[in-house]
Motif scaffolding. Sequence first.
Motif, PDB file in Angstrom:
ATOM      1  N   THR A  12      -8.834   3.459   1.824  1.00 53.26           N
ATOM      2  CA  THR A  12      -9.146   2.365   2.746  1.00 53.26           C
ATOM      3  C   THR A  12     -10.445   2.576   3.505  1.00 53.26           C
ATOM      4  N   ARG A  13     -11.160   3.638   3.192  1.00 49.51           N
ATOM      5  CA  ARG A  13     -12.389   3.977   3.917  1.00 49.51           C
ATOM      6  C   ARG A  13     -13.461   2.904   3.735  1.00 49.51           C
ATOM      7  N   GLU A  47      -4.574  10.274   0.936  1.00 46.77           N
ATOM      8  CA  GLU A  47      -4.939   9.334  -0.114  1.00 46.77           C
ATOM      9  C   GLU A  47      -5.201   7.938   0.441  1.00 46.77           C
ATOM     10  N   ILE A  48      -4.357   7.483   1.361  1.00 42.96           N
ATOM     11  CA  ILE A  48      -4.553   6.148   1.927  1.00 42.96           C
ATOM     12  C   ILE A  48      -5.814   6.109   2.777  1.00 42.96           C
ATOM     13  N   ALA A  77      -6.567  -2.379   6.724  1.00 46.87           N
ATOM     14  CA  ALA A  77      -5.800  -1.702   5.679  1.00 46.87           C
ATOM     15  C   ALA A  77      -5.322  -0.320   6.099  1.00 46.87           C
ATOM     16  N   LEU A  78      -6.087   0.360   6.958  1.00 48.53           N
ATOM     17  CA  LEU A  78      -5.728   1.713   7.375  1.00 48.53           C
ATOM     18  C   LEU A  78      -4.424   1.758   8.166  1.00 48.53           C
ATOM     19  N   THR A  79      -3.931   0.608   8.629  1.00 49.76           N
ATOM     20  CA  THR A  79      -2.655   0.580   9.354  1.00 49.76           C
ATOM     21  C   THR A  79      -1.525   1.164   8.510  1.00 49.76           C
ATOM     22  N   THR A 120       0.829  -1.201   0.000  1.00 48.89           N
ATOM     23  CA  THR A 120       0.000   0.000   0.000  1.00 48.89           C
ATOM     24  C   THR A 120       0.863   1.250   0.000  1.00 48.89           C
ATOM     25  N   VAL A 121       1.888   1.259   0.845  1.00 50.12           N
ATOM     26  CA  VAL A 121       2.796   2.404   0.903  1.00 50.12           C
ATOM     27  C   VAL A 121       3.552   2.541  -0.409  1.00 50.12           C
TER      28      VAL A 121
END
Length: 295
Positions: free
Chosen positions: A283-284, A278-279, A255-257, A27-28
């Motif tokens: 991930t919302r 953006e993340i 995912a928000l981690t 993700t990053v």
Amino acid sequence: MQALVIVAHGSHLNPDASTPTYEHADTVRAAGVFDEVRTAFWKEEPSFREVLRTIESEEVYVVPLFISEGYFTEQVIPRELRLDDWDVAEWDSDGTSATHTTLAAGDVEKTVHYCGPVGTHDAMSDVIVRRAETVTDDPDVGPGFGLAVVGHGTERNENSAKAIEYHAERIGEMGRFDEVKALFMDEDPEIDDVTDFFESDDIVVVPLFVADGYHTQEDIPEDMGLTDDYRTGWETPAEVDGHRIWYAGAVGTEALTADVIIERAADAGADVGNAIEEIRRRTRVAGADGASVGD
């Protein structure tokens, strides 16, 4: 050039232990704000000791994907990375307030910005709330619900309980949930008696662990009475002593981690552009307005 290294425990026995680390790294990486993104583990390869040798960037941000400050963040990781002049007093921490320190890794001639663990960052409170939203499939979950934040708890590391209590207190101050409690596996108040601590009919239980494993998938479900045998599974929600238990599984699988990892690096000086926003957007939970604990 700037690089991010996510360091985690890993496991020789549980192949799923490293899965959240790889997923958050992906993700990053997709956010495109670091020239290099690497992972390293204590119990898997690549190891803490070798990871800096795989990086070309001279500026490296190291973020421990651990829940609390303690033996690994204060001794093992700095030692294995061979950080010159490391001193735990650099944190000046009360057990949850370690932020970052900048040191030289002399044997590879790199500047390392060593960050506090993901689990004690304020943004982890948002991830706990997001776990509640995810398991209930309700972006507005809160009214009429209790929330149990669960940790291991151990006499060997008093900071283990501090992280759990810290986030339970922060979320409680939101006023979003009717009740918020910090519960533990190995110290009082214990998760075994979860229904004794809540008046709410519905209780969301979120374990503050990095990955799902023995504790989150075997011990806690059986201890709470969700099932007599973890191998047969359990319902979500499950009826226990007149309450509905919504068991969310390990917070680190949310995912928000990945947002918290980036926020740790940003606090240490990394240029992350708009990656945090953006993340959070990507991930919302469907229908959520994106409001966070800190808003």
